[in-house]
Design a protein around this motif. Structure first.
Motif, short mmCIF file in Angstrom:
data_model
loop_
_atom_site.label_atom_id
_atom_site.label_comp_id
_atom_site.label_asym_id
_atom_site.label_seq_id
_atom_site.Cartn_x
_atom_site.Cartn_y
_atom_site.Cartn_z
N LEU A 1 2.21 8.13 -5.94
CA LEU A 1 2.06 6.68 -5.79
C LEU A 1 0.81 6.43 -4.95
O LEU A 1 0.63 7.07 -3.91
N ASP A 2 -0.02 5.51 -5.41
CA ASP A 2 -1.32 5.32 -4.77
C ASP A 2 -1.53 3.85 -4.43
O ASP A 2 -2.03 3.06 -5.23
N GLY A 3 -1.12 3.48 -3.20
CA GLY A 3 -1.38 2.13 -2.71
C GLY A 3 -0.68 1.03 -3.47
O GLY A 3 -1.27 -0.01 -3.76
N LEU B 1 7.26 7.58 2.77
CA LEU B 1 5.92 7.16 2.42
C LEU B 1 4.91 7.98 3.22
O LEU B 1 5.07 8.19 4.43
N ARG C 1 2.82 11.38 -1.63
CA ARG C 1 2.13 12.59 -2.07
C ARG C 1 3.12 13.74 -2.12
O ARG C 1 3.98 13.89 -1.25
N THR D 1 2.22 4.70 -0.59
CA THR D 1 1.61 5.93 -1.10
C THR D 1 2.56 7.09 -0.87
O THR D 1 3.13 7.23 0.22
N GLY E 1 1.20 3.40 3.95
CA GLY E 1 1.72 2.10 3.53
C GLY E 1 2.95 1.71 4.33
O GLY E 1 3.43 2.46 5.20
N THR F 1 -1.22 13.00 -5.43
CA THR F 1 -0.82 11.63 -5.08
C THR F 1 -0.06 11.04 -6.26
O THR F 1 -0.61 10.87 -7.34
N GLY G 1 0.51 5.98 -11.24
CA GLY G 1 0.79 5.85 -9.82
C GLY G 1 0.21 4.64 -9.14
O GLY G 1 0.37 4.46 -7.93
N ARG G 2 -0.46 3.78 -9.91
CA ARG G 2 -1.07 2.58 -9.32
C ARG G 2 -0.46 1.33 -9.93
O ARG G 2 -0.06 1.32 -11.09
N GLY H 1 0.80 -1.22 0.00
CA GLY H 1 0.00 0.00 0.00
C GLY H 1 0.83 1.27 0.00
O GLY H 1 0.40 2.30 0.54
#
Length: 501
Positions: A22-24, A58, A15, A13, A61, A20, A218-219, A11
């Motif tokens: 990187l997202d999870g 981070l 910002r 992440t 996560g 955001t 980012g996912r 997860g």
């Protein structure tokens, strides 16, 4: 039974302000595996690398090392934990010896002073352990980039790396050098090192990687065993759709080479060029192929006024020209994009808008400055025309992805309304989607009468895009081939045959 991950993100992440990046994201790096990380420019690959190595924290996560949660506050802490990275732009000191580069930060000491004899012995052992044949006492800058890349890997391994991140390691290497790099990578894999291999070259991913993770916007959109996933599936996951093939019917304004040559270069000598002839007609895309040192870049820089030839002549529109400066070439409609975007391209801290209008303002001179309205209109029109993302003209250009930086550079040149466009490795280091967009733009420009000289280390790209291909070797042109019916195999065979004469 699958081994437990050496390093794992759950997860993850990141910002930057309200954005955001990187997202999870989940990622598992297993011991004794080469794990590819794929994604378009701007997908979050660089951010993920920085998070792994401790450069950025981070926001949410967890990162686990051997199953234990960790939070590295700096790259030094990450390296101390066994995580090392070799960046695309090598962080080495070419004015120091190989041994000095290998020992920086952990120099052996004796009596309070650095023990250079011991440092050289340790460097020799580190290189020998990986089968790398380089004199530790030699100056690093005297070696080719491929050897410097291996030194950077040896330095990471010497720091007891258990996780090795390779960021675009083959971007500037020839095939022989890539083979040697892969030999070292597989040697490290077999020793149990977990290797994260970041690349845009799918052929190389299938050749050397055991597993692949794909990022988009980012996912994480997929993790696969490499042998179980098709290339088209990876492309669809990276881009959201299958990138279109180059539109061969759009290129050129007639038969290859049939037009009156707009640029004629004869016996160009200088740099690696040992006497190269070249003709380039309006509406034609001429691809230049050849190994590093063949004279590709030397020719481009001399017919664009960046460097003066030692000898030879350049004619533009039928008139012999003395191109002493890029301004001379620009005035005649000839523009050049360097292969080195970092040193001779983007001005990182300048806004996207200022980067786009930079060449046009230089051509106009200080006495005729562009108004704010003219600047904004030009920037916004090119941002829209080339789909530059994010579409923010005030954003510092250095914060854009490599593919979008390349689009900014192309916009800068197109502001000058060129008749001749010289592109040196314009798609190197950019993702499949941006690469396809650049190729389509080149085809559209040629269809509108612009003469394009397109230099690439990838024969497949040149054969798929050019209307005519010129092969160089040892500073000389050894063949010129119409693209109709030309294949990579027939091109390479013809070039090899000419070398046997």
């Amino acid at each position: 039974m699958t081994a437990a991950p050496v390093l794992e993100l759950r997860g993850a992440t990141v910002r930057f302000g309200a954005q955001t990046v990187l997202d999870g994201v989940d990622l598992r790096l297993l011991p004794g595996e080469v794990h590819a990380l794929l994604g378009e420019n701007g997908a979050g690959k660089s951010t993920l690398i920085k998070a792994i190595t401790g450069s950025i924290p981070l926001a949410a996560g967890t990162m686990l090392l051997d199953g234990v949660p960790v939070q590295h506050r700096s790259p030094r802490e990450g390296q101390a934990a066994g995580i090392s990275v070799v960046h695309q732009e090598l962080e080495l000191l070419p004015n120091l010896s190989v041994a000095e580069n290998l020992s920086i930060g952990h120099e052996p000491r004796r009596g309070g002073r650095i023990d250079w004899r011991r440092a050289r012995r340790s460097a020799a052992a580190a290189l020998d352990e990986l089968g790398i044949r380089i004199d530790p006492a030699s100056l690093l800058g005297a070696h080719p980039r491929s050897s410097q890349q291996l030194v950077a890997i040896a330095r990471a391994v010497a720091a007891d790396a258990r996780v090795l991140v390779l960021d675009e390691p083959t971007a500037r290497l020839e095939q022989d050098a890539i083979a040697e790099l892969f030999r070292v990578v597989l040697e490290l894999r077999d020793r149990g090192v977990a290797i994260l291999f970041v690349s845009h070259f799918l052929d190389q991913v299938y050749e050397v990687c055991d597993r692949v993770t794909v990022l988009r916007e980012g996912r994480c959109v997929g993790e696969h065993r490499t042998r179980e996933v098709l290339r088209v599936e990876l492309l669809e996951q990276m881009t959201g759709s299958t990138p279109a093939e180059p539109r061969r019917d759009a290129a050129g304004t007639g038969e290859p080479g049939a037009g009156v040559p707009h640029v004629v270069a004869r016996a160009i000598v200088g740099g690696r060029a040992a006497g190269i002839d070249l003709e380039l007609a309006e509406g034609e895309i001429v691809g230049l192929v050849g190994a590093v040192g063949s004279g590709r870049t030397a020719l481009a820089r001399r017919i664009s006024g960046v460097e003066r030839p030692v000898s030879g002549t350049v004619q533009i529109a039928g008139v012999r020209r003395d191109l002493a400066h890029p301004r001379d070439a620009i005035a005649l409609g000839v523009v050049y994009a360097s292969e080195d975007r970092r040193a001779e391209g983007i001005v990182d801290r300048m806004s996207v808008a200022d980067n786009i209008v930079l060449a046009l303002q230089a051509e106009r001179g200080t006495l005729r400055p562009l108004s704010r309205a003219q600047r904004d209109e030009l920037a916004e029109s090119w941002i829209e025309a080339l789909a530059i993302k994010p579409a923010d003209p005030s954003r510092p250009a250095g914060t854009l992805s490599s593919g979008n930086q390349q689009k900014v550079l192309l916009a800068r040149l197109l502001c000058l309304s060129p008749r001749v466009l010289i592109l040196d490795e314009p798609t190197r280091g950019i993702d499949a989607g941006a690469k396809s967009e650049v190729q389509h733009l080149v085809e559209d420009l040629a269809a509108n009468g612009v003469a394009v000289l397109f230099i690439s280390a990838e024969p497949e790209e040149v054969v798929g895009l050019a209307t005519r291909v010129v092969a160089l070797r040892d500073g000389l042109a050894v063949g010129s081939f119409d693209a109709d019916g030309l294949t990579v195999e027939s091109l390479l065979a013809a070039v090899a045959e000419s070398g046997d004469d």
